[in-house]
Motif scaffolding. Structure first.
Motif, PDB file in Angstrom:
ATOM      1  N   ASP A 163      -7.149   3.749  10.253  1.00  0.00           N
ATOM      2  CA  ASP A 163      -6.100   2.635   9.961  1.00  0.00           C
ATOM      3  C   ASP A 163      -6.448   1.143  10.540  1.00  0.00           C
ATOM      4  O   ASP A 163      -6.754   0.078  10.056  1.00  0.00           O
ATOM      5  N   THR A 168      -3.659   1.876   4.050  1.00  0.00           N
ATOM      6  CA  THR A 168      -5.254   2.101   4.388  1.00  0.00           C
ATOM      7  C   THR A 168      -6.187   2.363   3.265  1.00  0.00           C
ATOM      8  O   THR A 168      -7.089   1.750   3.057  1.00  0.00           O
ATOM      9  N   ALA A 175      -9.720  -0.372   8.987  1.00  0.00           N
ATOM     10  CA  ALA A 175      -9.295  -1.156   7.466  1.00  0.00           C
ATOM     11  C   ALA A 175      -8.556  -2.284   7.750  1.00  0.00           C
ATOM     12  O   ALA A 175      -8.833  -3.156   7.137  1.00  0.00           O
ATOM     13  N   ARG A 233      -8.756  -0.276   1.670  1.00  0.00           N
ATOM     14  CA  ARG A 233     -10.500   0.215   1.475  1.00  0.00           C
ATOM     15  C   ARG A 233     -10.819  -0.036   0.118  1.00  0.00           C
ATOM     16  O   ARG A 233     -11.998  -0.062  -0.155  1.00  0.00           O
ATOM     17  N   THR A 284       1.324   3.909   5.910  1.00  0.00           N
ATOM     18  CA  THR A 284       0.310   3.326   6.570  1.00  0.00           C
ATOM     19  C   THR A 284      -1.043   3.991   5.802  1.00  0.00           C
ATOM     20  O   THR A 284      -1.924   3.390   5.421  1.00  0.00           O
TER      21      THR A 284
END
Ligand SMILES: Cc1ncc(COP(=O)(O)O)c(C=O)c1O
Length: 468
Positions: free
Chosen positions: A148, A348, A151, A352, A344
Motif C-alpha cells: 500500500d 492499491t 503504491a 498499480r 485500501t
C-alpha cells in the motif's frame, strides 16, 4: 471492434503469473472495460479464436467468459456472440421532481458511463479470491502494508517527488490523517494557524480538541508569507494547517514562488505544516507540495476522495521522515485504528494497474466540462474557480446577504454553502460555495446555475416578505 484489436487489448493486460489463467483473462477483460478500451456493445472474439490467439485451451476461454459474465461484464446471446455489457438503467435522479438539489457537498462528479461501477465490480471480484479473504477481513492497524505504501508513494510522486515508502502512511481519508496530526502536534489550549477561510471539518476538529485556530491573512492567490511570519511571532503556534492547491472554498492556488516563501517562513520558525492537498491531484499540471520544498517542513496529506470517490475512505500522509511516520501511525491508531483493508487493497490494486489514473482522468474531464458550464452561466466577474476544480466560489451582489441568499435558494430547492461555514477570521466575505460535482448531471447543473443567476439579479430579496 475488430477481433484482432480485442485480442491485442486483452493480450497486453494478461498477467499469466496471477493465478488461474481463466481468472487472469476475466481480469484482463474487466480492466480493459474499466479503462475504456472495451466499450458497451463491443463484440468479443469467438471463444475458439481467442483461444488460438492467446495460445490457451478452449476450456480456459470458456471458463473465462463464464467468469466475466458472472461478474456482470459480458452478455452472451446464442447465435450472435459475446458482447461487453450495455449500460444498465440509471436510477432516477434524486434531485428530480421538486426534491432538494444538494450542491453543498464537494463531491467529485461521477465519471460519465459505467467506468466506476465496472472498476468496482471487477476490482472487488479480483480481490475476493478465497486465499485473500482473511487478510481483507482483519484489522490493518498502523501505517499500511508495504504494498500500500509503495503504491501510494508512486501515485504521489508528481506532487511530492521521490519519497521512501517508510515515510508514507495510509489512513481512512484525509480527515483521519488530520485528526491524528492535530492530536499529535497540539494540546488543548494550543494555537494552530490556518487560512482566513478554511475547511469546515478541520475547524470542527480543532473545536472538538480545544485547539485555538488563528487566521493568517490571504489574498486571491492564497497565504501571505509575511502574514505567516507575523502570526508565528505573535502566537507561537504549534502548526500551520493549509490547502495550497484549489483551496476550499476560495479555489486559490498558491503560486510556485509563494510556496517556497511559505516553506521558508515555516522552516525559520520551526513550524510544522499540515498541508491538506485534497484537490492537488486533480490539476493536469501538478504543483510541488509546499512540504516538499524544505527538508522536514511538515506533513503532506492526500486523499482519493476528490479524484476517485469519498466512498473509499482512503487517504495518505507523507511524513518528513520515517520516525515522524511512526509517531503519526501511533496517533492514527489511537484515533481511527487505521484504514479499511478492503478499500485500501482495492485502492492499491487500482493505483498499480492504472484504473485509478483512468478514473481520475474521467473525473477530471467531467469536472472540466462542468466548469465550462459554470463559466457559460455565472457572471465572470463574480466567480472564482479552477478550470479542473470541483467548486465555484461566487461573490454575491451587495443587495444580497450570503446567509439570506442561501436560505432563499434552499427554499427554491437548491443547497449552497455561505462563507461563514469556513470562517477562521476575521470577517466572512459575501460569497457562497457551489459544489459543481454534486449535481446529477450537466443539465441538472445548468438548471441550478440559471436559478442562482436569476436570484442574484432579483434585487428585491424575499426576506423582506417575512417582515410583519
Ligand atoms: C480541504 C479538504 N480536506 C479534506 C477533505 C475530506 O477528505 P477525506 O474525504 O479524505 O476525509 C475535504 C472534503 O471536502 C476537503 O475539502
Amino acid at each position: 471492434m475488430m477481433a484482432d484489436r480485442t485480442l491485442e487489448i486483452l493480450h497486453a493486460r494478461l498477467d499469466r503469473a496471477a493465478g488461474p489463467l481463466y481468472l487472469a483473462i476475466a481480469d484482463a477483460i474487466g480492466q480493459a472495460i474499466a479503462q475504456g478500451e472495451l466499450r458497451p456493445g463491443d463484440r468479443l472474439p469467438p471463444q475458439r479464436q481467442l483461444a488460438v490467439g492467446m495460445r490457451v485451451d478452449l476450456t480456459t476461454v470458456t471458463h473465462a467468459y463464464t467468469e466475466a459474465r458472472r461478474r456482470g461484464l459480458l452478455d452472451a446471446t446464442v447465435g450472435r456472440g459475446t458482447f461487453v455489457r450495455g449500460t444498465e438503467p440509471v436510477a432516477p435522479a434524486p434531485s428530480a421532481a421538486g426534491a432538494m438539489m444538494d450542491l453543498s457537498m464537494n463531491l467529485p462528479p461521477q465519471p460519465a458511463g459505467q467506468l466506476l461501477r465496472r472498476a468496482l465490480l471487477d476490482g472487488m471480484s479480483r480481490l475476493l479470491r478465497p486465499a485473500d479473504l482473511a487478510g481483507l477481513m482483519a484489522y490493518r492497524a498502523g501505517a499500511g502494508s508495504r504494498a500500500d505504501r509503495e503504491a501510494a508513494a508512486a501515485w504521489l510522486r508528481p506532487v511530492v517527488g521521490d519519497v521512501e515508502p517508510e515515510r508514507v502512511l495510509v489512513c481512512a481519508g484525509a480527515q483521519a490523517a488530520m485528526t491524528g496530526l492535530l492530536v499529535m502536534l497540539a494540546r488543548p489550549g494550543d494555537t494552530v494557524l490556518a487560512e482566513t477561510l478554511s475547511y469546515p471539518t478541520f475547524r470542527a476538529l480543532a473545536a472538538q480538541l480545544g485547539v485555538r485556530l488563528v487566521a493568517v491573512a490571504t489574498d486571491r492567490d492564497g497565504l501571505l508569507p509575511d502574514a505567516l511570519d507575523l502570526a508565528c511571532r505573535e502566537h507561537h503556534p504549534k502548526a500551520l494547517y493549509c490547502t495550497p492547491t484549489i483551496h476550499n472554498p476560495t479555489t486559490a492556488t498558491l503560486p510556485p514562488e509563494r510556496r517556497l516563501a511559505v516553506a521558508e517562513v515555516a522552516r525559520r520558525h520551526d513550524l510544522p505544516i499540515i498541508e491538506d492537498d485534497a484537490y492537488g491531484l486533480l490539476p493536469t499540471q501538478a504543483l510541488p507540495a509546499v512540504t516538499s520544498l524544505a527538508p522536514r517542513a511538515g506533513y503532506y496529506i492526500a486523499t482519493l476522495s476528490k479524484c476517485l470517490s469519498p466512498g473509499l475512505r482512503v487517504g495518505f500522509v507523507v511524513a518528513p521522515d520515517a520516525s515522524g511516520a511512526a509517531r503519526l501511525a501511533t496517533a492514527v491508531r489511537a484515533t481511527s485504528l487505521g484504514a479499511s483493508p478492503l478499500t485500501t487493497s482495492l485502492a492499491t490494486q487500482w493505483l498499480r494497474d492504472g484504473t485509478a489514473a483512468a478514473v481520475r482522468d474521467a473525473v477530471r474531464a467531467e469536472a472540466v466540462a462542468r466548469q465550462l458550464v459554470a463559466r457559460e452561466i455565472l457572471p465572470p466577474s463574480a466567480m472564482a474557480a479552477h478550470p479542473e476544480g470541483l467548486q465555484v466560489w461566487l461573490q454575491l451582489p451587495d443587495h444580497w446577504n450570503r446567509g439570506e441568499f442561501s436560505t432563499h435558494m434552499r427554499r427554491q430547492g437548491l443547497a449552497l454553502v455561505p462563507s461563514d461555514a469556513f470562517l477562521v477570521g476575521p470577517t466572512a466575505p459575501n460569497a457562497v460555495r457551489i459544489a459543481l460535482g454534486a449535481a446529477d448531471n450537466r443539465d441538472a447543473l445548468r438548471t441550478a446555475l440559471h436559478s442562482v443567476v436569476a436570484a442574484m439579479q432579483d434585487d428585491t430579496p424575499d426576506q423582506l416578505a417575512d417582515v410583519v
